[in-house]
Design an enzyme around this catalytic site. Structure first.
Site, PDB file in Angstrom:
ATOM      1  N   TRP A 193     -15.161  -2.241   3.099  1.00 51.98           N
ATOM      2  CA  TRP A 193     -14.703  -2.585   1.731  1.00 51.98           C
ATOM      3  C   TRP A 193     -15.780  -3.500   1.369  1.00 51.98           C
ATOM      4  O   TRP A 193     -15.991  -4.531   1.749  1.00 51.98           O
ATOM      5  CB  TRP A 193     -13.209  -2.793   1.498  1.00 51.98           C
ATOM      6  CG  TRP A 193     -12.881  -2.871   0.204  1.00 51.98           C
ATOM      7  CD1 TRP A 193     -12.649  -1.842  -0.802  1.00 51.98           C
ATOM      8  CD2 TRP A 193     -13.102  -3.844  -1.036  1.00 51.98           C
ATOM      9  NE1 TRP A 193     -12.350  -2.037  -1.921  1.00 51.98           N
ATOM     10  CE2 TRP A 193     -12.553  -3.468  -2.000  1.00 51.98           C
ATOM     11  CE3 TRP A 193     -13.514  -5.447  -0.593  1.00 51.98           C
ATOM     12  CZ2 TRP A 193     -12.742  -4.254  -3.258  1.00 51.98           C
ATOM     13  CZ3 TRP A 193     -13.355  -6.039  -1.692  1.00 51.98           C
ATOM     14  CH2 TRP A 193     -12.781  -5.628  -2.884  1.00 51.98           C
ATOM     15  N   GLU A 204       0.824   3.661   2.005  1.00 56.20           N
ATOM     16  CA  GLU A 204       1.333   3.956   3.332  1.00 56.20           C
ATOM     17  C   GLU A 204       2.441   3.316   3.616  1.00 56.20           C
ATOM     18  O   GLU A 204       3.448   3.964   4.296  1.00 56.20           O
ATOM     19  CB  GLU A 204       0.206   3.623   4.420  1.00 56.20           C
ATOM     20  CG  GLU A 204      -1.239   4.568   4.261  1.00 56.20           C
ATOM     21  CD  GLU A 204      -2.261   3.802   3.409  1.00 56.20           C
ATOM     22  OE1 GLU A 204      -3.573   3.790   3.738  1.00 56.20           O
ATOM     23  OE2 GLU A 204      -1.772   2.996   2.284  1.00 56.20           O
ATOM     24  N   CYS A 234       0.729  -1.346   0.007  1.00 55.08           N
ATOM     25  CA  CYS A 234      -0.012   0.178   0.018  1.00 55.08           C
ATOM     26  C   CYS A 234       0.989   1.276  -0.093  1.00 55.08           C
ATOM     27  O   CYS A 234       1.994   1.137   0.450  1.00 55.08           O
ATOM     28  CB  CYS A 234      -0.766  -0.148   1.278  1.00 55.08           C
ATOM     29  SG  CYS A 234      -2.070  -1.321   1.309  1.00 55.08           S
ATOM     30  N   CYS A 282      -6.336   0.322   5.213  1.00 54.55           N
ATOM     31  CA  CYS A 282      -6.747  -0.882   5.337  1.00 54.55           C
ATOM     32  C   CYS A 282      -6.402  -1.422   6.697  1.00 54.55           C
ATOM     33  O   CYS A 282      -5.351  -1.071   7.434  1.00 54.55           O
ATOM     34  CB  CYS A 282      -6.192  -1.637   4.463  1.00 54.55           C
ATOM     35  SG  CYS A 282      -4.429  -2.313   4.369  1.00 54.55           S
ATOM     36  N   ARG A 284     -10.039  11.544  -5.551  1.00 55.66           N
ATOM     37  CA  ARG A 284     -10.698  10.835  -4.524  1.00 55.66           C
ATOM     38  C   ARG A 284     -10.377  11.310  -3.124  1.00 55.66           C
ATOM     39  O   ARG A 284     -11.098  11.112  -2.259  1.00 55.66           O
ATOM     40  CB  ARG A 284     -10.562   9.396  -4.882  1.00 55.66           C
ATOM     41  CG  ARG A 284     -11.173   8.700  -6.173  1.00 55.66           C
ATOM     42  CD  ARG A 284     -11.032   7.367  -6.238  1.00 55.66           C
ATOM     43  NE  ARG A 284      -9.619   6.976  -6.202  1.00 55.66           N
ATOM     44  CZ  ARG A 284      -8.998   5.767  -5.882  1.00 55.66           C
ATOM     45  NH1 ARG A 284      -9.955   5.016  -5.062  1.00 55.66           N
ATOM     46  NH2 ARG A 284      -7.508   5.421  -6.184  1.00 55.66           N
TER      47      ARG A 284
END
Length: 145
Positions: free
Chosen positions: A134, A63, A61, A95, A89
């Protein structure tokens, strides 16, 4: 249970803009491998960025890439992190894997994410009891605090 959040600071807005610039300059399409950018701020106020690398086996990811960039650059104490999606977005919540890593490595870090009250800052220790939502139909949903 209402999770305590904070209004965004000027530093938070700068961090969001930095992450957005990273993904805007490096995205490769809606379904490409580079669709999320992230930025983390060190205690010394320096910012470090990262971008995701999507892979069917679970590539890193944005991050995690930003955390690795900070660490490789010598940053040991981090204060704030944000991830943003391509195509405007905006901030997206981390997550579960990212939350756990943030909690384990940087328990004092604040996470910038969408909430029912707008984009806010949340202590990762307050975020941990909650799971990110999600679904294939709706994608990532705002944190419902």
């Amino acid at each position: 249970m209402k999770i305590p959040t904070r209004d965004l600071t000027a530093d938070d807005l700068e961090l969001i803009a930095f992450a957005q610039k990273i993904v805007d300059e490096n995205t490769d399409g809606e379904d490409g491998i580079h669709t999320m950018g992230a930025a983390v701020r060190g205690a010394d106020r320096r910012m470090y960025g990262g971008i995701n690398l999507y892979h069917f086996t679970g590539g890193p990811c944005a991050e995690l890439v930003a955390l690795g960039h900070a660490r490789a650059s010598g940053a040991r104490e981090l204060t704030t992190i944000v991830a943003v999606g391509n195509y405007g977005r905006g901030p997206i919540d981390p997550c579960g894997r990212d939350r756990q890593i943030l909690f384990d490595y940087h328990p004092g870090i604040r996470v910038i994410l969408p909430t029912a009250d707008g984009v806010r800052s949340v202590a990762v220790t307050d975020l941990m009891p909650l799971a990110g939502r999600w679904s294939p139909e709706a994608g990532a949903q705002p944190f419902a605090g």
